[in-house]
Design a protein around this motif. Structure first.
Motif, PDB file in Angstrom:
ATOM      1  N   ALA A  61       0.840  -1.210   0.000  1.00 15.93           N
ATOM      2  CA  ALA A  61       0.000   0.000   0.000  1.00 15.93           C
ATOM      3  C   ALA A  61       0.873   1.256   0.000  1.00 15.93           C
ATOM      4  O   ALA A  61       0.565   2.238  -0.690  1.00 15.93           O
ATOM      5  CB  ALA A  61      -0.930  -0.010   1.217  1.00 15.93           C
ATOM      6  N   VAL A  62       1.973   1.216   0.744  1.00 11.19           N
ATOM      7  CA  VAL A  62       2.874   2.378   0.798  1.00 11.19           C
ATOM      8  C   VAL A  62       3.580   2.548  -0.553  1.00 11.19           C
ATOM      9  O   VAL A  62       3.567   3.624  -1.152  1.00 11.19           O
ATOM     10  CB  VAL A  62       3.890   2.227   1.951  1.00 11.19           C
ATOM     11  N   SER A  65       1.333   3.714  -3.336  1.00 12.20           N
ATOM     12  CA  SER A  65       0.516   4.883  -2.978  1.00 12.20           C
ATOM     13  C   SER A  65      -0.984   4.585  -3.055  1.00 12.20           C
ATOM     14  O   SER A  65      -1.749   5.324  -3.685  1.00 12.20           O
ATOM     15  CB  SER A  65       0.830   6.080  -3.884  1.00 12.20           C
ATOM     16  N   ASP A  67      -4.632   4.656  -1.944  1.00 10.17           N
ATOM     17  CA  ASP A  67      -5.359   5.686  -1.183  1.00 10.17           C
ATOM     18  C   ASP A  67      -6.293   5.096  -0.137  1.00 10.17           C
ATOM     19  O   ASP A  67      -6.579   5.734   0.869  1.00 10.17           O
ATOM     20  CB  ASP A  67      -6.191   6.544  -2.147  1.00 10.17           C
ATOM     21  N   PHE A  85      -2.291  -0.480   9.605  1.00 13.52           N
ATOM     22  CA  PHE A  85      -2.446   0.542   8.566  1.00 13.52           C
ATOM     23  C   PHE A  85      -2.636   1.923   9.205  1.00 13.52           C
ATOM     24  O   PHE A  85      -2.062   2.906   8.765  1.00 13.52           O
ATOM     25  CB  PHE A  85      -3.618   0.209   7.629  1.00 13.52           C
ATOM     26  N   GLU A  88       0.377   3.728  10.406  1.00 13.14           N
ATOM     27  CA  GLU A  88       1.147   4.372   9.324  1.00 13.14           C
ATOM     28  C   GLU A  88       0.287   5.409   8.594  1.00 13.14           C
ATOM     29  O   GLU A  88       0.625   5.795   7.469  1.00 13.14           O
ATOM     30  CB  GLU A  88       1.629   3.317   8.328  1.00 13.14           C
ATOM     31  N   ARG A  90      -2.497   5.190   7.075  1.00 15.31           N
ATOM     32  CA  ARG A  90      -3.077   4.759   5.799  1.00 15.31           C
ATOM     33  C   ARG A  90      -4.554   4.479   6.004  1.00 15.31           C
ATOM     34  O   ARG A  90      -4.945   3.853   6.993  1.00 15.31           O
ATOM     35  CB  ARG A  90      -2.365   3.510   5.278  1.00 15.31           C
ATOM     36  N   LYS A  91      -5.358   4.952   5.060  1.00 14.68           N
ATOM     37  CA  LYS A  91      -6.810   4.787   5.192  1.00 14.68           C
ATOM     38  C   LYS A  91      -7.224   3.343   4.948  1.00 14.68           C
ATOM     39  O   LYS A  91      -6.812   2.741   3.960  1.00 14.68           O
ATOM     40  CB  LYS A  91      -7.520   5.674   4.165  1.00 14.68           C
TER      41      LYS A  91
END
Ligand code: AMP
Ligand code: GLY
Length: 429
Positions: A61-62, A65, A67, A85, A88, A90-91
């Motif tokens: 996911a990182v 990118s 979303d 997640f 970090e 992250r949605k």
């Protein structure tokens, strides 16, 4: 927007299909996905990462990118994928490891319901066979049975025994505590009273406070027609379930959804994501059989095609605190889903059978083929699991959607294909 969907079943194929329809989306990754998500093309791509590889999923996911991530099955929730997640920034759509205990620990769920007066079967909790057997021995009256004996932890839907007699109940205790057929999932065992009635599934999407309803649905858990034989992951579904009248839905909202979300908030662990209420409805009175921390499979394959408004928009809104402001509209009409399984399922079955899908199927409007246990062996699409495909049809009436779904099933073939021929029949009679 780039979206990652975690999981590889027909529910996740349906999620990918629903998200990919959004105008906002540029890419939908499904990890690990299946033959179906690999075939979708366009924006959708399968990613070779296991649903339980939390570290790998986060790194992906990182690096890409992503979303927004959506969690399909329960195992990554129990592993804390949402917590990882969020740490970090992250949605991600789903409950935290703690909140997911509504599904991953039946003891947690039962104690929670008791604290908030949420209707459910009376129960006791046991951690050793002596106390569990003593409890059963004390049930002297015949109308004490059936009793329902449940491993507290995750057991892939198999950790529940409905014991019609004292002997069966004692056997179940032995299987749980001594033979350890459910392993550590049965370190704690719930013994509860049997609920009469008919089952239905209700899903909401929630941000912890606000919530939106999907259409109520009904699963078909047993392998055989007329609800006979072994329990499975689910052999078919339809929506909306007429059993869930407006009056029942209102009771579910007031007595179950609102106190559940309030209770979780009050305890400092708000519940976010999809919440599945497994209901028993007896004479219009709903009680909770189980919570799940995700959408149901196969119910999602019937319910998602009936969502008229943009799923992705609602998912984003559930993270932005605007869930109450976005459209969340259902189509008029009904959906029926028939699951095609491998011969032998839910016991052992063979895989690697070539699947043929006639092109006529693609020409059928309002029919969707969602894959589960399928994969590509070179160019060849083959079976790779117990539940292989879900065929969903959408039509104005349930009679029509059932007929259309079975008509579509006729265009799919693999050696040993098994499916129930009575999906939705109960709702028609
Ligand atoms: P669960 O994993 O708790 O959903 O249980 C699996 C299935 O067992 C449910 O979908 C019901 O069909 C059945 N079941 C579980 N608990 C009860 C109960 N207390 N009374 C009647 N049936 C139950
Ligand atoms: N259809 C039942 C479940 O997803 O648990």
């Amino acid at each position: 927007m780039k979206v990652l969907i975690i999981g590889g079943g027909a529910r996740e194929h349906a999620l990918a299909w629903a998200v990919a329809r959004s105008g906002k989306v540029s890419k939908v990754y499904v990890a690990p996905g299946n033959g179906g998500t690999s075939m979708m093309g366009g924006k959708v791509e399968s990613v070779a990462l296991r649903a339980t590889d939390v570290e790998g999923l986060l790194r992906f996911a990182v690096n890409e990118s992503v979303d927004l991530t959506v969690v399909g099955p329960e195992q990554p929730l129990e592993l804390g994928v949402v917590d990882c997640f969020r740490e970090e920034a992250r949605k991600i759509i789903g409950p935290t490891k703690h909140a997911a205990q509504l599904e991953t620990s039946k003891v947690f769920a039962k104690d929670f319901m008791k604290r908030y007066g949420i209707p459910t079967a009376d129960y006791d909790v046991f951690t050793d066979i002596h106390a569990a057997n003593a409890h059963i021995e004390l049930l002297t009256s015949d109308d004490s049975f059936p009793q329902v004996i449940k491993a507290s932890g995750l057991a892939a839907g198999k950790g529940v025994v409905i014991a019609d007699t004292k002997e069966q109940a004692l056997q179940a205790n032995t299987a749980m505590f001594e033979e350890r057929v459910f392993g550590d999932a049965a370190n704690q065992v719930v013994i509860e009273s049997f609920l009469k009635g008919e089952e239905a599934s209700i899903f909401v999407l929630t941000d912890g406070a606000d919530y939106r309803f999907f259409l109520p649905s009904q699963d078909h858990k047993r392998i055989g027609e007329g609800d006979t034989g072994k329990n499975t992951g689910g052999m078919g579904a339809y929506a909306p379930a007429p059993l869930v009248t407006g009056d029942v839905l209102k009771k579910v909202e007031e007595r179950i959804i609102v106190p559940t979300l309030e209770g979780m908030r009050k305890e400092g662990t708000p519940y976010t994501g999809f919440l599945y209420i497994g209901l028993m409805i007896d004479n219009g009175e709903p009680s909770v059989v189980e919570y799940n921390a995700r959408l149901g499979d196969p119910e999602a394959q019937a319910v998602l095609p009936l969502l008229h408004s943009d799923l992705l928009g609602a998912l984003e809104a559930s993270l932005d605190g605007t869930l109450g402001e976005v459209p969340f509209e259902m189509k008029e009409g009904t959906a029926a889903t028939v699951v095609l399984a491998s011969k032998g399922y839910p016991d052992s079955y063979e895989t690697g059978k070539e699947i043929s899908i006639e092109s006529e199927l693609e020409e059928l409007d309002d029919v969707m083929l969602f894959h589960a246990g399928t994969s590509f062996d070179g160019e060849k699409l083959a079976t790779s699991g117990g539940r292989v495909l879900s065929v969903t049809a959408v039509a104005p009436t349930l009679r029509e959607s059932i007929d259309l779904a079975y008509n579509a099933v006729g265009y799919v073939e693999f050696e040993g294909v098994y499916y129930r021929r009575d999906i939705g029949a109960k709702a028609l009679s």
